[in-house]
Design a protein around this motif. Structure first.
Motif, mmCIF file in Angstrom:
data_model
loop_
_atom_site.group_PDB
_atom_site.id
_atom_site.type_symbol
_atom_site.label_atom_id
_atom_site.label_comp_id
_atom_site.label_asym_id
_atom_site.label_seq_id
_atom_site.Cartn_x
_atom_site.Cartn_y
_atom_site.Cartn_z
ATOM 1 N N THR A 179 0.844 -1.197 0.000
ATOM 2 C CA THR A 179 0.000 0.000 0.000
ATOM 3 C C THR A 179 0.877 1.243 0.000
ATOM 4 O O THR A 179 0.601 2.219 -0.698
ATOM 5 C CB THR A 179 -0.916 0.002 1.251
ATOM 6 N N THR B 172 -2.726 -5.285 -3.060
ATOM 7 C CA THR B 172 -2.689 -5.231 -1.599
ATOM 8 C C THR B 172 -3.888 -6.007 -1.088
ATOM 9 O O THR B 172 -4.903 -6.098 -1.761
ATOM 10 C CB THR B 172 -2.791 -3.789 -1.068
ATOM 11 N N ASP C 77 -5.787 -7.686 2.809
ATOM 12 C CA ASP C 77 -5.703 -7.887 4.244
ATOM 13 C C ASP C 77 -5.475 -9.364 4.541
ATOM 14 O O ASP C 77 -6.390 -10.071 4.957
ATOM 15 C CB ASP C 77 -6.986 -7.372 4.907
ATOM 16 N N PRO D 268 -1.909 -12.373 5.244
ATOM 17 C CA PRO D 268 -0.462 -12.547 5.177
ATOM 18 C C PRO D 268 -0.044 -12.972 3.770
ATOM 19 O O PRO D 268 -0.780 -13.684 3.091
ATOM 20 C CB PRO D 268 -0.166 -13.650 6.193
ATOM 21 N N GLY E 295 6.766 -10.272 2.692
ATOM 22 C CA GLY E 295 6.740 -9.931 4.106
ATOM 23 C C GLY E 295 7.499 -10.932 4.961
ATOM 24 O O GLY E 295 7.704 -12.071 4.570
ATOM 25 N N SER F 32 -0.186 7.048 7.310
ATOM 26 C CA SER F 32 -1.280 6.168 6.979
ATOM 27 C C SER F 32 -1.169 5.986 5.465
ATOM 28 O O SER F 32 -1.442 6.905 4.706
ATOM 29 C CB SER F 32 -2.622 6.794 7.354
HETATM 30 N N1 LIG Z 1 -6.495 1.386 8.051
HETATM 31 C C1 LIG Z 1 -5.403 1.262 7.300
HETATM 32 N N2 LIG Z 1 -5.214 0.125 6.590
HETATM 33 C C2 LIG Z 1 -4.099 0.027 5.855
HETATM 34 C C3 LIG Z 1 -3.136 1.062 5.793
HETATM 35 N N3 LIG Z 1 -2.143 0.644 4.983
HETATM 36 C C4 LIG Z 1 -2.465 -0.580 4.558
HETATM 37 N N4 LIG Z 1 -3.647 -0.968 5.073
HETATM 38 C C5 LIG Z 1 -4.342 -2.228 4.843
HETATM 39 O O1 LIG Z 1 -3.555 -3.284 5.364
HETATM 40 C C6 LIG Z 1 -3.715 -4.472 4.572
HETATM 41 C C7 LIG Z 1 -2.379 -4.989 4.129
HETATM 42 O O2 LIG Z 1 -1.798 -4.101 3.212
HETATM 43 P P1 LIG Z 1 -0.697 -4.545 2.178
HETATM 44 O O3 LIG Z 1 -0.169 -3.290 1.542
HETATM 45 O O4 LIG Z 1 -1.204 -5.631 1.307
HETATM 46 O O5 LIG Z 1 0.381 -5.134 3.186
HETATM 47 P P2 LIG Z 1 1.793 -5.791 2.862
HETATM 48 O O6 LIG Z 1 2.702 -5.373 3.958
HETATM 49 O O7 LIG Z 1 2.202 -5.489 1.479
HETATM 50 O O8 LIG Z 1 1.419 -7.304 3.072
HETATM 51 P P3 LIG Z 1 2.074 -8.647 2.434
HETATM 52 O O9 LIG Z 1 2.462 -8.354 1.039
HETATM 53 O O10 LIG Z 1 0.954 -9.602 2.551
HETATM 54 O O11 LIG Z 1 3.226 -8.988 3.328
HETATM 55 C C8 LIG Z 1 -4.603 -4.053 3.415
HETATM 56 O O12 LIG Z 1 -5.925 -4.449 3.719
HETATM 57 C C9 LIG Z 1 -4.481 -2.545 3.374
HETATM 58 O O13 LIG Z 1 -5.615 -1.917 2.822
HETATM 59 C C10 LIG Z 1 -3.374 2.258 6.560
HETATM 60 O O14 LIG Z 1 -2.620 3.210 6.589
HETATM 61 N N5 LIG Z 1 -4.521 2.276 7.288
#
Ligand SMILES: Nc1nc2c(ncn2[C@@H]2O[C@H](COP(=O)(O)OP(=O)(O)OP(=O)(O)O)[C@@H](O)[C@H]2O)c(=O)[nH]1
Ligand SMILES: [Mg+2]
Length: 477
Positions: free
Chosen positions: A328, A340, A342, A344, A370, A456
Motif C-alpha cells: 500500500t 494489496t 488484508d 499474510p 513480508g 497512513s
Molecule cells: N487502516 C489502514 N489500513 C491500511 C493502511 N495501509 C495498509 N492498510 C491495509 O492493510 C492491509 C495490508 O496491506 P498490504 O499493503 O497488502 O500489506 P503488505 O505489507 O504489502 O502485506 P504482504 O504483502 O501480505 O506482506 C490491506 O488491507 C491494506 O488496505 C493504513 O494506513 N490504514
C-alpha cells in the motif's frame, strides 16, 4: 450383508460423503452381540466415522433367540461433547422406530445445522494444533497468527486445539491420547485436515495421521501452500515449487500406506501441474531443471542490478512483517497499483518502481515479501534470492503496523530476521503505518521511541514527513 467373528466385524471402506455433507450414508448397521448386548465404543465410532443412518446391536441369548436391541444414531450437532445418542434398549420384537421418517427428519436437521456451519463447502476443514511450553500474551499472538495463515490458505478452521506441555512428545508431538481426542473432534466437526504449528518430522506426521485418520501437515506446508497460491511470476513459481519439492522429498521415502494422507490437496498445491506424489527420481530431475532455470533468471537479475548500479540510482527497499501495508505504501508513493490485501503474504514477487522526490532526486523503490517469525528454513532458502536484493538497498523502510496488538514481538521478530540476513547495520527508517486506526498519542510514543515516522499509507497526505526524511537521507549522501 456381512459376516464377522465373535470379536468384531470389519466394514469395507465406504465412500464417506454420499452427495452432500449434510446427508447420512444411507446404511444401517444391524449386528449381533453374543455376550453383552451393549454397543461398544467401536460401534459408536463407526457410526460417526461412516455416517451410518443408525447402528443396532442385537443381543443373542443362550438359546439363540434375540434378546435386547441396543441402538444409537448421530446427533444433528455435537451436544456437550457427544456426537451420538444411545437409545434405551428394548426387546428386539418391540423396536418401533418408523425408520424412514426418522432418518429423513434427522438428515433434515443435520443439513440445517451444516449449512450454518460450512461457509465454503469445498474448502478444507481444518483443526489447528498449537503446542506451546508457555502461555499468556505470546501464545495468543502465535494462535492469532496461525489462524490468519490458515485463512490465507483458504482453509476453514473448525477448531483450534492448544496444548501446553514442557516438551513435545517425540512420536506424536501432543501425546497419543490427545491425538485420539482430536480424531473424535474431527468426526464431530467433519474436519479433513490437521495442521500443526510445529514442524513435524516425516515419521511424526505419519504416526499422527495413522491415529487421527486424516491429512496432517505443518506450518511450513501451510505457508508453502499460501506461497503457491500467490506466486505470479515465473521466478516466484519456481522458488515455491523448489521449496515444496525439497520439503516433500524426505516424505517420499519408502512406501508407507499412510503416505497418501500426507499428499494431495492443501500442503501440496503447486503452481502448474506438479504432483508431489511423483517418485523421488522424478522429483529430483524436476528440481535440477528448476534449479537450472532459476540460475538463468538470477543471472538476469544480477545484470539488471548491475545496470541499475551503473545508472547510479539509489535503492530504497520496503521491508517489514507481513500484512503491515508495504505494498500500500509503495502504491501511495509511486501512484501505482501493486496488489494489496488484508492477509499474510499478499505479495510474493517483489516489484520495483521509480520514485522522484521534490528536489529532483530519483530513486528506485522496491516492495518485498513480508517477514514472519520462525520462517521455515526451506522457505528461507527459497526466498534468499529475492531478499538478496536487499543487500543493494541504500535505505530500508521498515513498515510497522500500529494496529497490531503484538507490535513489540513483531519489531523483535523483524530485528532477528534482519540479523539472519546480515542486514542489521543497513541504514533503516521505521515507518509506523495505519495511524488512522490508533490514537494519536499511541502512534507518537512508538515513533519517538524508535525515531520513526508516522503515516497512513491509505492517505497520501500523511506521507509528507516520510518523504522529507527519505529525501534528507539522499541529500546528505
Ligand atoms: N487502516 C489502514 N489500513 C491500511 C493502511 N495501509 C495498509 N492498510 C491495509 O492493510 C492491509 C495490508 O496491506 P498490504 O499493503 O497488502 O500489506 P503488505 O505489507 O504489502 O502485506 P504482504 O504483502 O501480505 O506482506 C490491506 O488491507 C491494506 O488496505 C493504513 O494506513 N490504514
Ligand atoms: Mg505486499
Amino acid at each position: 450383508m456381512l459376516a464377522g467373528s465373535a470379536s468384531g466385524i470389519s466394514i469395507p471402506e465406504l465412500n464417506r460423503m454420499r452427495t452432500h455433507p449434510g446427508r447420512l450414508q444411507g446404511l444401517r448397521l444391524i449386528h449381533t452381540h453374543f455376550k453383552d448386548g451393549r454397543l461398544t465404543f467401536e460401534d459408536l465410532t463407526d457410526l460417526a466415522k461412516l455416517r451410518l443412518d443408525m447402528v443396532y446391536a442385537i443381543e443373542v441369548l443362550e438359546d439363540g433367540s434375540p434378546g435386547l436391541a441396543y441402538g444409537a444414531h448421530l446427533l444433528p450437532a455435537e451436544e456437550g461433547g457427544t456426537l451420538w445418542k444411545v437409545l434405551d434398549p428394548v426387546p428386539t420384537y418391540r423396536i418401533d422406530i418408523p425408520f424412514d421418517a426418522f432418518i429423513e427428519a434427522l438428515e433434515g436437521e443435520i443439513t440445517k445445522r451444516q449449512t450454518l456451519l460450512v461457509p465454503g463447502a469445498h474448502a478444507d476443514r481444518a483443526i489447528l494444533v498449537v503446542v506451546s511450553s508457555s502461555g499468556g500474551d505470546m501464545l495468543k499472538d502465535v494462535i492469532d497468527e496461525f489462524q490468519s495463515l490458515a485463512k490465507a490458505a483458504e482453509v476453514t478452521v473448525v477448531d483450534t486445539v492448544v496444548q501446553k506441555r514442557p516438551k513435545p512428545d517425540p512420536r506424536y508431538v501432543i501425546g497419543k491420547g490427545k491425538v485420539a481426542d482430536i480424531y473424535l473432534r474431527a468426526l464431530a466437526k467433519d474436519a479433513n485436515l490437521l495442521v500443526f504449528d510445529h514442524e513435524l518430522t516425516p515419521s511424526q506426521a505419519r504416526s499422527i495421521a495413522e491415529i487421527a485418520d486424516m491429512r496432517v501437515i505443518d506450518r511450513t506446508q501451510l505457508i508453502l501452500d499460501i506461497f503457491a497460491r500467490r506466486a505470479r511470476t515465473r521466478e516466484g513459481k519456481i522458488q515455491v515449487e523448489l521449496a515444496q519439492l525439497r520439503y516433500n522429498m524426505s516424505r517420499l521415502v519408502g512406501k508407507n500406506p499412510s503416505l497418501s494422507r500426507l499428499a494431495g490437496g492443501i500442503g501440496t498445491r503447486g503452481p502448474g501441474e506438479t504432483k508431489l506424489e511423483v517418485d523421488r527420481r522424478r522429483a529430483k530431475e524436476r528440481m535440477e531443471r528448476l534449479e537450472r532455470e532459476n540460475s538463468r533468471i538470477s543471472l538476469k537479475r544480477r545484470i539488471t542490478r548491475a545496470r541499475r548500479e551503473r545508472q547510479g540510482l539509489p535503492v530504497i527497499s520496503i521491508i517489514g512483517y507481513t500484512n503491515t501495508g508495504k505494498s500500500t505504501l509503495l502504491n501511495a508513493l509511486t501512484r501505482s497499483s501493486v496488489l494489496t490485501a488484508d492477509m499474510p503474504f499478499a505479495t510474493l514477487d517483489p516489484s520495483s518502481k521509480r520514485l522522484r522526490f521534490p528536489k529532483d532526486i530519483e530513486v528506485i523503490i522496491t516492495d518485498t515479501v513480508g517477514f514472519i517469525r520462525d520462517l521455515p528454513k526451506d522457505l528461507r532458502a527459497a526466498f534468499m534470492a529475492t531478499l538478496e536484493e536487499l543487500e543493494d538497498a541504500h535505505l530500508l523502510l521498515e513498515v510497522i503496523d500500529l494496529t497490531d496488538p503484538h507490535i513489540d514481538y513483531r519489531i523483535q521478530a523483524v530485528e532477528e530476521i534482519l540479523k539472519g540476513l546480515n542486514l542489521q547495520d543497513k541504514p533503516r527508517l521505521k515507518v509506523f503505518n495505519k495511524a488512522d486506526r490508533v490514537h494519536r498519542s499511541t502512534a507518537r510514543s512508538w515513533a519517538e521511541r524508535h525515531d520513526g515516522v508516522i503515516i497512513s499509507a491509505l492517505d497520501r497526505a500523511t506521507l509528507r514527513a516520510l518523504i522529507e526524511r527519505m529525501q534528507g537521507y539522499f541529500l546528505k549522501v
